[in-house]
Design an enzyme around this catalytic site. Structure first.
Site, PDB file in Angstrom:
ATOM      1  N   HIS A 210       0.794  -1.229   0.000  1.00 51.98           N
ATOM      2  CA  HIS A 210       0.000   0.000   0.000  1.00 51.98           C
ATOM      3  C   HIS A 210       0.824   1.275   0.000  1.00 51.98           C
ATOM      4  CE1 HIS A 210       0.910  -0.189   4.308  1.00 51.98           C
ATOM      5  NE2 HIS A 210       0.639   1.099   4.340  1.00 51.98           N
TER       6      HIS A 210
HETATM    7  C1  UD1 Z   1      -2.123   5.695   5.650  1.00 59.04           C
HETATM    8  C2  UD1 Z   1      -0.814   6.163   6.296  1.00 59.04           C
HETATM    9  C3  UD1 Z   1       0.225   5.065   6.195  1.00 59.04           C
HETATM   10  C4  UD1 Z   1      -0.303   3.750   6.752  1.00 59.04           C
HETATM   11  C5  UD1 Z   1      -1.605   3.408   6.032  1.00 59.04           C
HETATM   12  C6  UD1 Z   1      -2.210   2.120   6.566  1.00 59.04           C
HETATM   13  C7  UD1 Z   1      -0.340   8.565   6.122  1.00 59.04           C
HETATM   14  C8  UD1 Z   1       0.466   9.596   5.419  1.00 59.04           C
HETATM   15  N1  UD1 Z   1      -0.271   7.315   5.600  1.00 59.04           N
HETATM   16  O1  UD1 Z   1      -1.860   5.512   4.252  1.00 59.04           O
HETATM   17  O2  UD1 Z   1       1.369   5.441   6.949  1.00 59.04           O
HETATM   18  O3  UD1 Z   1       0.652   2.746   6.554  1.00 59.04           O
HETATM   19  O4  UD1 Z   1      -2.532   4.486   6.243  1.00 59.04           O
HETATM   20  O5  UD1 Z   1      -3.336   1.750   5.848  1.00 59.04           O
HETATM   21  O6  UD1 Z   1      -0.991   8.870   7.094  1.00 59.04           O
HETATM   22  N2  UD1 Z   1      -9.126   5.320   1.226  1.00 59.04           N
HETATM   23  C9  UD1 Z   1     -10.344   4.731   1.132  1.00 59.04           C
HETATM   24  N3  UD1 Z   1     -10.975   4.379   2.291  1.00 59.04           N
HETATM   25  C10 UD1 Z   1     -10.439   4.594   3.517  1.00 59.04           C
HETATM   26  C11 UD1 Z   1      -9.192   5.214   3.605  1.00 59.04           C
HETATM   27  C12 UD1 Z   1      -8.542   5.569   2.449  1.00 59.04           C
HETATM   28  O7  UD1 Z   1     -10.865   4.509   0.038  1.00 59.04           O
HETATM   29  O8  UD1 Z   1     -11.073   4.233   4.542  1.00 59.04           O
HETATM   30  C13 UD1 Z   1      -8.404   5.672  -0.019  1.00 59.04           C
HETATM   31  C14 UD1 Z   1      -8.664   7.089  -0.480  1.00 59.04           C
HETATM   32  O9  UD1 Z   1      -8.642   7.096  -1.870  1.00 59.04           O
HETATM   33  C15 UD1 Z   1      -7.445   7.829   0.051  1.00 59.04           C
HETATM   34  C16 UD1 Z   1      -6.360   6.780  -0.104  1.00 59.04           C
HETATM   35  O10 UD1 Z   1      -7.009   5.551   0.194  1.00 59.04           O
HETATM   36  O11 UD1 Z   1      -7.166   8.997  -0.649  1.00 59.04           O
HETATM   37  C17 UD1 Z   1      -5.200   6.985   0.819  1.00 59.04           C
HETATM   38  O12 UD1 Z   1      -5.639   7.125   2.189  1.00 59.04           O
HETATM   39  P1  UD1 Z   1      -4.711   7.928   3.246  1.00 59.04           P
HETATM   40  O13 UD1 Z   1      -5.330   7.898   4.584  1.00 59.04           O
HETATM   41  O14 UD1 Z   1      -4.352   9.266   2.684  1.00 59.04           O
HETATM   42  O15 UD1 Z   1      -3.357   7.123   3.237  1.00 59.04           O
HETATM   43  P2  UD1 Z   1      -3.061   5.556   3.207  1.00 59.04           P
HETATM   44  O16 UD1 Z   1      -2.467   5.223   1.890  1.00 59.04           O
HETATM   45  O17 UD1 Z   1      -4.216   4.760   3.685  1.00 59.04           O
END
Ligand code: UD1
Length: 370
Positions: A210
């Site tokens: 991820h």
């Molecule tokens: C985040 C953390 C990362 C951690 C990971 C675990 C930061 C910078 N990154 O990354 O350190 O290892 O979580 O999972 O804080 N999305 C969904 N549903 C959700 C959450 C996210 O669809 O419930 C999608 C959205 O398109 C979003 C993307 O995932 O933009 C990224 O989510 P984000 O919270 O920005 O970062 P992660 O890649 O999940």
């Protein structure tokens, strides 16, 4: 002592659960010292990324839910800071506790320290020395403004000391994720995930990816995808797909590459199902920090698809091998494990399930100092 515990993203839930459980026990068995308030920023919000973990880890519903959701780094971090500041002004806690290295961690830490509220960081001192990783920025800044730095090993202490952080702020307590792992292992063993996915013990490998550096880059993701197809010709793979990865595979036009009879893709899984898959796998391919820790404790071979180590101790003492993104090397290392030549490791000191207890011990004894 009113303690605000901040969580927001999937790995945070695994880290706050043992602290809340230890607080309940401390209050019952010793003195009614701690009054916890659980705040969920809403950084992760899908059922599989949040509520499923609350269920598996028996977390109470958050006292306060901020509903921040996704966004750019600045947008997400800024929104969390503004919302957390309001909570802190209303709640007037004696301590704010943040865990890990996600955007919610840094945002809440900044809001707290600017209001002169003592701050504790659980899982302090980890370093990749690559500022291109958002987590590295979050860790470094959070560590430098925290009053209590709770570390997992001597490598973390050494990193902090090199950066000039006073010894009096560093408390080596062990690894909080291992508290959850050891507590829930018997329940994870009961999971029916193997039969649901029609898999047999030790007859598959588990894959999780991820990190933006792996999944947001077309060249890198295709290289990993090609290596996975080659490995899948020898051993079936199970691949629970993170929402970021699912979106990238589609937007980068790589859906066909990951379409393979022996690559079983699933929705993101809960804590107990994933632990069960880890325990019963031949080996794991991952870029998740938590899984690097869990495989070392479980003694399962782990190939980490990252360029620089974060969990140094899992490479020095555990079962974890740093692969980088070289697909050929990934295939070679996977085949070596299939040939029975895997790395044997040992469980690091203090990764024993009693970290939360040690954290409360430190908090109940020592007042925060600047
Ligand atoms: C985040 C953390 C990362 C951690 C990971 C675990 C930061 C910078 N990154 O990354 O350190 O290892 O979580 O999972 O804080 N999305 C969904 N549903 C959700 C959450 C996210 O669809 O419930 C999608 C959205 O398109 C979003 C993307 O995932 O933009 C990224 O989510 P984000 O919270 O920005 O970062 P992660 O890649 O999940």
């Amino acid at each position: 002592m009113k303690v605000i515990l901040i969580c927001g993203a999937r790995p945070n839930f695994v880290k706050v659960s043992p602290v809340l459980r230890a607080i309940r026990r401390f209050n019952q068995e010793q003195s009614n010292l701690f009054q916890p308030v659980l705040v969920h920023t809403g950084q992760h919000y899908d059922y599989e990324m949040s509520q499923l973990f609350f269920n598996d880890l028996e977390l109470p519903q958050p006292d306060i839910y901020l509903g921040i959701g996704s966004g750019s780094h600045a947008e997400q971090t800024g929104k969390i800071m503004i919302a957390v500041e309001k909570v802190l002004l209303e709640q007037k806690p004696d301590l704010v506790t943040v865990v890990g290295d996600v955007n919610s961690t840094l945002a809440a830490a900044l809001a707290a320290v600017k209001l002169h509220i003592p701050l504790a960081h659980i899982e302090a001192g980890l370093r990749s020395y690559r500022l291109a990783m958002a987590e590295e920025v979050n860790r470094r800044l959070t560590d430098h403004i925290s009053h209590y730095l709770f570390t997992t090993s001597r490598y973390d202490d050494e990193n902090l000391r090199r950066e000039g952080i006073a010894k009096s702020r560093i408390f080596r307590v062990g690894n909080i994720m291992v508290d959850s792992l050891l507590f829930y292992k018997p329940r994870a063993e009961e999971s029916s995930i193997l039969s649901r996915l029609k898999l047999k013990e030790k007859c598959y490998a588990l894959v999780t990816l991820h990190r933006p550096e792996n999944v947001d880059n077309r060249q890198r993701l295709s290289q990993i995808g090609r290596a996975l197809r080659r490995i899948a010709s020898e051993v079936p793979l199970v691949f629970p797909v993170h929402p970021r990865t699912r979106n990238s595979i589609i937007s980068l036009g790589l859906a066909d590459l990951f379409e393979h009879d022996a690559i079983k893709r699933t929705a993101p899984l809960g804590y107990l199902d994933l632990l069960n898959l880890e325990m019963n796998s031949r080996f794991v391919i991952t870029d998740s920090g938590g899984i690097q820790v869990e495989t070392t404790v479980l003694g399962i071979p782990c190939l980490t698809v990252l360029d620089s180590p974060v969990w140094t101790i899992t490479h020095r003492q555990g079962t974890n091998i740093l692969v980088g993104s070289d697909g050929v090397r990934l295939v070679q290392l996977a085949f070596r494990i299939l040939d029975g030549r895997s790395r044997k490791g040992k469980c690091p000191e203090l990764w024993d399930g009693r970290t939360a207890e040690r954290i409360l011990g430190a908090l109940s004894k020592k007042p925060a100092s600047d």
